[in-house]
Scaffold this active site. Structure first.
Site, PDB file in Angstrom:
ATOM      1  N   LYS A 186       0.813  -1.198   0.000  1.00  0.00           N
ATOM      2  CA  LYS A 186       0.000   0.000   0.000  1.00  0.00           C
ATOM      3  C   LYS A 186       0.863   1.271   0.000  1.00  0.00           C
ATOM      4  O   LYS A 186       2.073   1.208   0.057  1.00  0.00           O
ATOM      5  CB  LYS A 186      -0.929  -0.032   1.226  1.00  0.00           C
TER       6      LYS A 186
HETATM    7  C1  PLP Z   1      -5.012  -4.647   1.043  1.00  0.00           C
HETATM    8  C2  PLP Z   1      -6.474  -4.641   1.126  1.00  0.00           C
HETATM    9  C3  PLP Z   1      -7.174  -5.134   2.231  1.00  0.00           C
HETATM   10  C4  PLP Z   1      -6.510  -5.901   3.323  1.00  0.00           C
HETATM   11  O1  PLP Z   1      -5.465  -5.250   3.949  1.00  0.00           O
HETATM   12  P1  PLP Z   1      -4.345  -6.118   4.697  1.00  0.00           P
HETATM   13  O2  PLP Z   1      -3.615  -5.083   5.475  1.00  0.00           O
HETATM   14  O3  PLP Z   1      -3.509  -6.768   3.648  1.00  0.00           O
HETATM   15  O4  PLP Z   1      -5.027  -7.095   5.552  1.00  0.00           O
HETATM   16  C5  PLP Z   1      -8.545  -5.010   2.274  1.00  0.00           C
HETATM   17  N1  PLP Z   1      -9.216  -4.434   1.272  1.00  0.00           N
HETATM   18  C6  PLP Z   1      -8.595  -3.951   0.174  1.00  0.00           C
HETATM   19  C7  PLP Z   1      -9.403  -3.281  -0.892  1.00  0.00           C
HETATM   20  C8  PLP Z   1      -7.207  -4.064   0.051  1.00  0.00           C
HETATM   21  O5  PLP Z   1      -6.600  -3.617  -1.036  1.00  0.00           O
END
Ligand code: PLP
Length: 402
Positions: A186
């Site tokens: 992210k």
């Molecule tokens: C990355 C992501 C998640 C989950 O996040 P994590 O920190 O990997 O558990 C949930 N929803 C979306 C849309 C994502 O891109």
């Protein structure tokens, strides 16, 4: 993955504060921690940055979504409208809640459309779990209007859109609650972590209790705290929070670099006749982590991906990707779990094995995405764009000849 590009001394310093005291737990131990409260500081940083009244850090973006659903009262048999284009965590959270995912169509915003939502509403629909895919806003005006008209909650899975705004307000603040992910991929990373934001204090308190076995976190004696609700352990640890804190401070720089690079890319690629871009609901508010091309059709998109690969440029073709589009989600279609879930018991209102998403498919099969790098120099970006422009023009030419 902008945060990982900028990982450095700032993150190390925050982590060392924690390692020097040995208090890895985010609550209590007031004397021992020598004034270091990384999870609290991380929350304050995200609240200030987004303008949210309240923020709660948890162990991941996935547990953040689960915590929001729980705090908002989503549970047994509730229908929750979800997009077919998202990270599968969104859908898993609905299933873990004992709720039922109902899929609706996306459009060229790459997010659920207001029309798609309207068509997917059932008498049991309680919420829309809106994903602002790939760093930019959905059509919030349209979606909020449908939710209001139908009396449905809006909850935002903003995992991919930290820093993005719509009409000047941060994404995640339009629904009852919004959540961000800080996983490795992210805009910011803290290893594993998530943050929930909301202006509703009571909801955030409930979320806080749920994320820590119902603990109220009042006083400095954990053993004597009250437990107004049941919960589980979705806590973030101090080391992860320390990294998140350092990363969050870099957001203004990351966003300004990405937006600067996006403008260059857009100016350059707009010269290619027949090439379209993702539909932006608020172009200036895009966090600009990704750039999205919409090719004229599936054939030119596949040809462009092939030529780009040959030119050494890796791009995302989500239509075939194993875990972001419903086309490949056999585990969802089969509800593959070793135990019996509510969704098995009640059944899904849609037959996912035969259900078609013609509108979403029509967008997804043409979509090519790539990461906008923070650390590109002007020369690197220029070289990248030359290759890209060449490959795309060639892919389109081939199409015109046929
Ligand atoms: C990355 C992501 C998640 C989950 O996040 P994590 O920190 O990997 O558990 C949930 N929803 C979306 C849309 C994502 O891109």
């Amino acid at each position: 993955m902008p945060g990982t590009e900028l990982f450095g001394d700032e993150e190390r310093k925050e982590v060392m504060d924690v390692l020097n005291t040995g208090v890895l737990f985010r609550y209590n131990h007031d004397a021992q921690r020598q004034g270091h409260w990384k999870a609290k500081d991380f929350e304050a940083e995200i609240a200030t940055f987004t303008g949210a009244k309240h923020a709660l850090a948890v162990s991941s973006g996935s547990t953040a979504v689960s915590t929001m659903l729980a705090a908002c009262g989503i549970g047994y048999g509730d229908h929750v409208i979800v997009p077919p284009f998202t990270f599968v965590a969104t859908i898993e959270a609905v299933l873990w809640a004992g709720a039922i995912p109902v899929f609706a169509e996306i459009d060229e915003t790459l997010c659920l459309s207001a029309e798609g939502i309207r068509e997917a509403i059932t008498p049991k629909t309680k919420a829309v779990l809106l994903v602002h895919m790939c760093g930019a806003s959905a059509d919030l005006d349209g979606i909020l209007a449908v939710c209001k008209e139908k009396g449905i909650l809006l909850i935002e899975d903003t995992a991919q859109a930290l820093g993005a705004t719509y009409k000047g307000k941060h994404l995640g603040l339009y629904g009852k609650m919004g959540s961000f992910s800080f996983d490795f991929f992210k805009i910011n990373t803290c290893g594993e972590g998530g943050v929930i934001i909301s202006d509703d204090e009571q909801l955030v308190r409930t979320a806080e209790y749920i994320s820590d076995h119902g603990h109220t976190h009042v006083g400095d004696n954990r053993g004597m705290e009250l437990h107004p609700v049941l919960g589980t352990n979705f806590r973030i640890g101090e080391i992860n929070a320390a990294i998140g804190l350092a990363q969050a401070r870099k957001l203004p720089y990351i966003l300004s670099q990405q937006r600067k690079h996006k403008a260059v890319i857009q100016e350059r690629l707009a010269r290619i006749p027949g090439l379209a871009f993702r539909k932006q609901c608020d172009d200036a508010g895009d966090s600009a982590t990704f750039f999205h091309l919409l090719m004229p059709n599936e054939a030119t998109a596949r040809q462009a991906v092939k030529l780009l690969g040959e030119a050494g440029i890796g791009v995302g073709y989500w239509y075939d990707n194993m875990y972001h589009y419903i086309k490949q989600w056999d585990q969802v279609k089969n509800l593959s779990m070793p135990f019996r879930m509510v969704a098995h018991e009640l059944g899904l209102p849609q037959d996912l094995k035969t259900l078609k998403f013609p509108k979403s498919d029509a967008v997804m099969c043409r979509l090519i995405s790539f990461n906008i790098r923070v650390t590109w120099t002007e020369a690197e970006l220029d070289a990248f764009l030359s290759k890209m422009e060449g490959a795309i023009r060639k892919a389109m030419e081939g199409f015109r000849l046929r």
